[in-house]
Design an enzyme around this catalytic site. Sequence first.
Site, PDB file in Angstrom:
ATOM      1  N   ARG A 277      11.504  29.225  19.932  1.00 57.66           N
ATOM      2  CA  ARG A 277      12.496  30.056  19.948  1.00 57.66           C
ATOM      3  C   ARG A 277      14.392  29.776  20.014  1.00 57.66           C
ATOM      4  NH1 ARG A 277       9.511  32.417  17.634  1.00 57.66           N
ATOM      5  NH2 ARG A 277       8.683  34.576  17.936  1.00 57.66           N
TER       6      ARG A 277
ATOM      7  N   GLU B 208      20.188  34.145  16.872  1.00 58.46           N
ATOM      8  CA  GLU B 208      19.800  34.269  15.041  1.00 58.46           C
ATOM      9  C   GLU B 208      19.873  35.580  14.919  1.00 58.46           C
ATOM     10  OE1 GLU B 208      15.774  32.522  15.221  1.00 58.46           O
ATOM     11  OE2 GLU B 208      15.289  34.335  14.055  1.00 58.46           O
TER      12      GLU B 208
ATOM     13  N   HIS C 115      13.863  30.103   9.515  1.00 62.58           N
ATOM     14  CA  HIS C 115      12.644  30.450  10.377  1.00 62.58           C
ATOM     15  C   HIS C 115      11.758  30.558   9.705  1.00 62.58           C
ATOM     16  CE1 HIS C 115      11.795  33.086  14.841  1.00 62.58           C
ATOM     17  NE2 HIS C 115      10.807  32.393  13.698  1.00 62.58           N
TER      18      HIS C 115
END
Length: 318
Positions: free
Chosen positions: A238, A267, A285
Amino acid sequence: MTRVWITRPLPGPVLDAARALDAEVVVREETGPLADAELRRALRDFDIVLPTLGDMFSAQVFADVGGARCRLLANFGVGYNHIDVAAAHAAGIAVTNTPGAVTDATADIALMLMLMSARRAGEGERMVRAGQWPGWHPTQMLGLHMSGKRVGIVGLGRIGQAIAHRCHYGFGMEVHYTSRSEKNVPFPAVRAPDLMALAEGVDFLVIAVPGGAETHHLIGEDVFNAMAPHGHLVNISRGDVVDEAALASALTEGKIAGAGLDVYEFEPQVSEALLGMEQVTLLPHLGTAALEVRTDMGRMAVANIAAFLNGETLPNPV
Ligand code: NAP
């Protein structure tokens, strides 16, 4: 009738499985995360919600919806740091995830980032596309040879082990790791006493821990100072596990040679500093972005909903 809300379009077979449930299934057509009002509506108007990355079910959302109708958040994805699980449980809402379905695909992306970063693939591709390739010569675009090098894996869980497996069997690499608990894997793997000791001795540092308060900025300036100047950082976990500003500084100052990122602290925003660097590989991602993987993830989430509807034990509670 039981109402189920699926918060994003999902692969056809997943929607077919969901529509076969004994429930009214509503599919939200937008691809972006739930807005504030939608998060609250999800808990108020539906018995079961199938949310995913970016649907920020914070403690405040649960607090705002006293006496929620919702009883299950069947998350699409193994990572659930966007859901305050303690607050969900306190509100009487179960949470499930999709472990395993994502493991190999995400490990593949980690290896891709290791290779792209070490062998300067993004930079080379940009040069070819820009029509600026002068042709092969013996000292052009020399990168770091990956085979036989030492990888340090932060978090030797399902994905971490799949990365280690690939590194050992595919590239003859030496595997070192940190984890909260000792791991038994069927190949040599050395558990480092701590993160700093791991960072000091490796050519590649690969991050595979879950996101959340415990791991926020786990990888910061001290870790980059400990790494070798030829070292590469790869993050598939993450974004906020890595202090992105500290990473940009470490790269600018040559404390490490390169980085490969699949996830970002803010993000989908990526820092301007990183965008301008040739030695950084930036993926959107992509960890689980393959149709069969997303289908497996969706089927797993729907299986949790089915178990809930049938009063059975949830297969993947968190
Ligand atoms: P997992 O099996 O639970 O593995 C997590 C590992 O991290 C375990 O080894 C765990 O140690 C360790 N760990 C947990 N908290 C830690 C802490 N505070 N400090 C140090 N180590 C810690 O999970 P997984 O299935 O491998 O998935 C890992 C994460 O990858 C997910 O949570 C998700 O956020 C991310 N992910 C990203 C993508 C992508 O698209 N890029 C795709 C899938 C998953 P113990 O085993 O000792 O508890």
